[in-house]
Motif scaffolding. Sequence first.
Motif, PDB file in Angstrom:
ATOM      1  N   ASP A  59      24.569 -35.445  29.522  1.00  0.00           N
ATOM      2  CA  ASP A  59      24.767 -34.625  28.335  1.00  0.00           C
ATOM      3  C   ASP A  59      26.225 -34.771  27.909  1.00  0.00           C
ATOM      4  OD1 ASP A  59      24.597 -32.781  26.331  1.00  0.00           O
ATOM      5  OD2 ASP A  59      24.415 -31.035  27.647  1.00  0.00           O
ATOM      6  N   LEU A  60      26.479 -35.772  27.060  1.00  0.00           N
ATOM      7  CA  LEU A  60      27.857 -36.153  26.766  1.00  0.00           C
ATOM      8  C   LEU A  60      28.449 -35.318  25.637  1.00  0.00           C
ATOM      9  CD1 LEU A  60      27.570 -40.033  27.152  1.00  0.00           C
ATOM     10  CD2 LEU A  60      28.004 -38.280  28.883  1.00  0.00           C
ATOM     11  N   ARG A  61      28.737 -34.087  25.962  1.00  0.00           N
ATOM     12  CA  ARG A  61      29.397 -33.160  25.042  1.00  0.00           C
ATOM     13  C   ARG A  61      30.209 -32.190  25.886  1.00  0.00           C
ATOM     14  NH1 ARG A  61      26.922 -28.326  25.634  1.00  0.00           N
ATOM     15  NH2 ARG A  61      24.831 -28.358  26.544  1.00  0.00           N
ATOM     16  N   GLU A  62      31.086 -31.434  25.246  1.00  0.00           N
ATOM     17  CA  GLU A  62      31.897 -30.468  25.983  1.00  0.00           C
ATOM     18  C   GLU A  62      30.993 -29.479  26.710  1.00  0.00           C
ATOM     19  OE1 GLU A  62      35.265 -27.239  24.751  1.00  0.00           O
ATOM     20  OE2 GLU A  62      35.565 -29.324  24.075  1.00  0.00           O
ATOM     21  N   GLY A  63      31.207 -29.342  28.001  1.00  0.00           N
ATOM     22  CA  GLY A  63      30.377 -28.480  28.829  1.00  0.00           C
ATOM     23  C   GLY A  63      29.221 -29.199  29.478  1.00  0.00           C
ATOM     24  N   GLY A  64      28.951 -30.426  29.048  1.00  0.00           N
ATOM     25  CA  GLY A  64      27.839 -31.192  29.598  1.00  0.00           C
ATOM     26  C   GLY A  64      28.230 -31.943  30.860  1.00  0.00           C
ATOM     27  N   SER A  65      27.216 -32.418  31.575  1.00  0.00           N
ATOM     28  CA  SER A  65      27.431 -33.181  32.791  1.00  0.00           C
ATOM     29  C   SER A  65      27.066 -34.638  32.566  1.00  0.00           C
ATOM     30  CB  SER A  65      26.592 -32.607  33.939  1.00  0.00           C
ATOM     31  OG  SER A  65      26.975 -31.266  34.220  1.00  0.00           O
ATOM     32  N   PHE A  66      27.685 -35.533  33.326  1.00  0.00           N
ATOM     33  CA  PHE A  66      27.445 -36.964  33.176  1.00  0.00           C
ATOM     34  C   PHE A  66      27.420 -37.617  34.549  1.00  0.00           C
ATOM     35  CE2 PHE A  66      31.961 -36.609  33.629  1.00  0.00           C
ATOM     36  CZ  PHE A  66      32.301 -37.713  34.408  1.00  0.00           C
ATOM     37  N   ALA A  67      26.951 -38.861  34.578  1.00  0.00           N
ATOM     38  CA  ALA A  67      26.983 -39.665  35.795  1.00  0.00           C
ATOM     39  C   ALA A  67      27.321 -41.098  35.421  1.00  0.00           C
ATOM     40  CB  ALA A  67      25.650 -39.615  36.523  1.00  0.00           C
ATOM     41  N   ALA A  68      28.304 -41.674  36.113  1.00  0.00           N
ATOM     42  CA  ALA A  68      28.654 -43.081  35.950  1.00  0.00           C
ATOM     43  C   ALA A  68      27.934 -43.846  37.056  1.00  0.00           C
ATOM     44  CB  ALA A  68      30.157 -43.283  36.038  1.00  0.00           C
ATOM     45  N   GLU A  69      27.075 -44.771  36.675  1.00  0.00           N
ATOM     46  CA  GLU A  69      26.203 -45.457  37.622  1.00  0.00           C
ATOM     47  C   GLU A  69      27.007 -46.109  38.756  1.00  0.00           C
ATOM     48  OE1 GLU A  69      23.638 -49.397  37.164  1.00  0.00           O
ATOM     49  OE2 GLU A  69      22.747 -47.702  36.072  1.00  0.00           O
ATOM     50  N   GLY A  70      26.607 -45.772  39.990  1.00  0.00           N
ATOM     51  CA  GLY A  70      27.259 -46.356  41.148  1.00  0.00           C
ATOM     52  C   GLY A  70      28.648 -45.826  41.430  1.00  0.00           C
ATOM     53  N   ASN A  71      29.041 -44.773  40.725  1.00  0.00           N
ATOM     54  CA  ASN A  71      30.386 -44.243  40.916  1.00  0.00           C
ATOM     55  C   ASN A  71      30.333 -42.725  40.959  1.00  0.00           C
ATOM     56  OD1 ASN A  71      33.316 -43.721  40.568  1.00  0.00           O
ATOM     57  ND2 ASN A  71      33.399 -45.911  40.171  1.00  0.00           N
ATOM     58  N   ALA A  72      31.058 -42.049  40.103  1.00  0.00           N
ATOM     59  CA  ALA A  72      31.173 -40.595  40.181  1.00  0.00           C
ATOM     60  C   ALA A  72      30.361 -39.900  39.100  1.00  0.00           C
ATOM     61  CB  ALA A  72      32.639 -40.179  40.061  1.00  0.00           C
ATOM     62  N   ASP A  73      30.117 -38.616  39.328  1.00  0.00           N
ATOM     63  CA  ASP A  73      29.565 -37.774  38.271  1.00  0.00           C
ATOM     64  C   ASP A  73      30.573 -36.670  37.987  1.00  0.00           C
ATOM     65  OD1 ASP A  73      29.379 -36.121  40.466  1.00  0.00           O
ATOM     66  OD2 ASP A  73      27.201 -36.104  40.534  1.00  0.00           O
ATOM     67  N   GLY A  74      30.285 -35.867  36.974  1.00  0.00           N
ATOM     68  CA  GLY A  74      31.234 -34.820  36.636  1.00  0.00           C
ATOM     69  C   GLY A  74      30.803 -33.999  35.454  1.00  0.00           C
ATOM     70  N   THR A  75      31.719 -33.180  34.976  1.00  0.00           N
ATOM     71  CA  THR A  75      31.489 -32.290  33.847  1.00  0.00           C
ATOM     72  C   THR A  75      32.578 -32.516  32.804  1.00  0.00           C
ATOM     73  OG1 THR A  75      30.513 -30.609  35.291  1.00  0.00           O
ATOM     74  CG2 THR A  75      31.288 -29.872  33.140  1.00  0.00           C
TER      75      THR A  75
END
Length: 205
Positions: A59-75
């Motif tokens: 969910d690539l917006r402010e407050g959303g969460s993401f995942a970079a394939e094979g690496n890290a996730d975050g908010t």
Amino acid sequence: MFDLRAQLDAVRRRVHAGEGGDRLVVRLERSCPAAPGALWAALTEPARLGRWFLPVSGDLREGGSFAAEGNADGTILTCDPAKRLVLTWGAAESVVTIELASAGAGSTDLVLEHSVPAAFVPDAGGALYVGPGWDGALLGLGLYLDGFEPEDPSAFQNSPEVLEYNAGSIAEWENALRASGLATDAQIDAAVQAATANYTVLPEG
């Protein structure tokens, strides 16, 4: 494929203690051949990110969460289009900040800082665990903006040219860490050894 020295010299690197002295920060600065809006698109649009960095989903917006394939996730903590992006990277306390400023004539100055609590790493040598990785990302971004797109970005990251670039990057980060005064010679030597094994050796399999 690219001018190794020119790409290394395009990035300015610094290691410093965060405000209050309880965080370790790596800072990279680079001028990019794109207007702020175009650079922002390269940094935030999934279709573009996958062409020079990694596939990114979420969910690539402010407050959303993401995942970079094979690496890290975050908010995503802050999203100020074409100006400032702040997100967590792998842990809530690990924060990446990207700031853009127009440099005129279709050029933009980019500043990337990755800040972690000092307690996250044994010592300031930890800067070499992440600095070369972000260096590699900015290499990919710069080449992408210049019109180069590898068929397989992941394979490109393990190419002989990039592994050589990584070795040069480690040397530059070693200089930045020594200049910071935050680590002993022994800590720096150990960090260089670990970074060399991580960034300049092909993974098995």
